[in-house]
Design a protein around this motif. Structure first.
Motif, mmCIF file in Angstrom:
data_model
loop_
_atom_site.group_PDB
_atom_site.id
_atom_site.type_symbol
_atom_site.label_atom_id
_atom_site.label_comp_id
_atom_site.label_asym_id
_atom_site.label_seq_id
_atom_site.Cartn_x
_atom_site.Cartn_y
_atom_site.Cartn_z
ATOM 1 N N ALA A 1 -6.495 -6.558 -0.539
ATOM 2 C CA ALA A 1 -7.400 -7.514 0.115
ATOM 3 C C ALA A 1 -7.706 -8.677 -0.821
ATOM 4 O O ALA A 1 -7.677 -9.848 -0.405
ATOM 5 N N ALA A 2 -7.976 -8.369 -2.080
ATOM 6 C CA ALA A 2 -8.282 -9.434 -3.048
ATOM 7 C C ALA A 2 -7.063 -10.321 -3.283
ATOM 8 O O ALA A 2 -7.191 -11.551 -3.364
ATOM 9 N N SER B 1 -10.323 -9.664 4.103
ATOM 10 C CA SER B 1 -11.323 -8.600 3.967
ATOM 11 C C SER B 1 -10.638 -7.235 3.951
ATOM 12 O O SER B 1 -9.497 -7.082 4.396
ATOM 13 N N LEU B 2 -11.369 -6.258 3.465
ATOM 14 C CA LEU B 2 -10.865 -4.890 3.435
ATOM 15 C C LEU B 2 -10.612 -4.387 4.852
ATOM 16 O O LEU B 2 -9.621 -3.692 5.103
ATOM 17 N N SER B 3 -11.469 -4.749 5.795
ATOM 18 C CA SER B 3 -11.266 -4.311 7.185
ATOM 19 C C SER B 3 -10.001 -4.917 7.769
ATOM 20 O O SER B 3 -9.334 -4.289 8.598
ATOM 21 N N THR B 4 -9.606 -6.129 7.329
ATOM 22 C CA THR B 4 -8.353 -6.727 7.794
ATOM 23 C C THR B 4 -7.169 -5.918 7.274
ATOM 24 O O THR B 4 -6.206 -5.662 8.013
ATOM 25 N N VAL B 5 -7.230 -5.514 6.016
ATOM 26 C CA VAL B 5 -6.159 -4.691 5.445
ATOM 27 C C VAL B 5 -6.066 -3.376 6.216
ATOM 28 O O VAL B 5 -4.971 -2.945 6.597
ATOM 29 N N GLU B 6 -7.206 -2.735 6.467
ATOM 30 C CA GLU B 6 -7.205 -1.478 7.209
ATOM 31 C C GLU B 6 -6.661 -1.667 8.614
ATOM 32 O O GLU B 6 -5.885 -0.847 9.110
ATOM 33 N N GLN C 1 -6.141 -0.464 -1.285
ATOM 34 C CA GLN C 1 -6.446 -1.437 -0.237
ATOM 35 C C GLN C 1 -7.346 -2.562 -0.739
ATOM 36 O O GLN C 1 -7.155 -3.718 -0.362
ATOM 37 N N LYS C 2 -8.311 -2.253 -1.597
ATOM 38 C CA LYS C 2 -9.202 -3.297 -2.127
ATOM 39 C C LYS C 2 -8.416 -4.333 -2.930
ATOM 40 O O LYS C 2 -8.687 -5.527 -2.843
ATOM 41 N N HIS D 1 0.818 -1.215 0.000
ATOM 42 C CA HIS D 1 0.000 0.000 0.000
ATOM 43 C C HIS D 1 0.855 1.270 0.000
ATOM 44 O O HIS D 1 0.658 2.148 -0.834
#
Length: 174
Positions: free
Chosen positions: A145-146, A151-156, A141-142, A134
């Motif tokens: 995550a993919a 999930s996106l929240s895990t990346v955040e 971030q999306k 990132h």
């Protein structure tokens, strides 16, 4: 308003009747989006001045518009040249000073970068990978995550962990 109100009325009437023509004239001469502003300046100029008898009010208006456009063009050109000169004068390296960092600074920067990378690696491989993708590679971030199947929240969340660790590291005294 004017010493000769019939003269003023004639010039103002010519302006009001030919306003659109003045705008088109200025756009054709290269004024672009500034044409409306220049026409407004023409109006202000004729409202503020006390011209003598004007034999051809329309010609007078076109000449006034043309001169205002030339003045604006010259002013913009001089302003650009002044800005370039200032930038050239003030952004260059001072005489006798190199833009290259000293050998000591390069070594210190490399050591600090190694400490930051070690700190990130200490947070776990996923956190380090997400941070690098990132912040260093610029991946959204999306997409991260993919790629990682999280999930996106895990990346955040992992980015928050990395940011918090870096902020704490910066706050520590050497």
């Amino acid at each position: 308003m004017y010493a000769n109100s019939s003269q003023a009325a004639g010039l103002e009437a010519a302006f009001l009747e030919n306003r659109d023509k003045l705008v088109r004239f200025l756009r054709a001469r290269g004024a672009g989006d500034a044409a409306e502003d220049l026409v407004q300046d023409v109006w202000l100029r004729i409202a503020a001045s006390r011209p003598g008898p004007v034999a051809s009010p329309l010609s007078y208006l076109f000449r006034t518009a043309d001169l205002l456009m030339i003045d604006r063009f010259r002013s913009a050109r001089q302003s650009g040249a002044r800005d370039r000169d200032w930038t050239d004068l003030n952004l260059g390296d001072p005489p006798g000073v190199s833009a290259e960092p000293s050998a000591e600074r390069r070594v210190a920067a490399a050591q600090e970068a190694a400490r930051v990378l070690a700190l990130l690696d200490g947070l776990g491989p996923r956190v380090a990978a997400i941070f690098r993708r990132h912040r260093i590679e610029g991946a959204p971030q999306k997409v991260i995550a993919a790629e990682l199947g999280v999930s996106l929240s895990t990346v955040e969340s992992d980015l928050r962990v990395a940011y918090r660790a870096l902020a704490e590291w910066r706050e520590r005294p050497e």
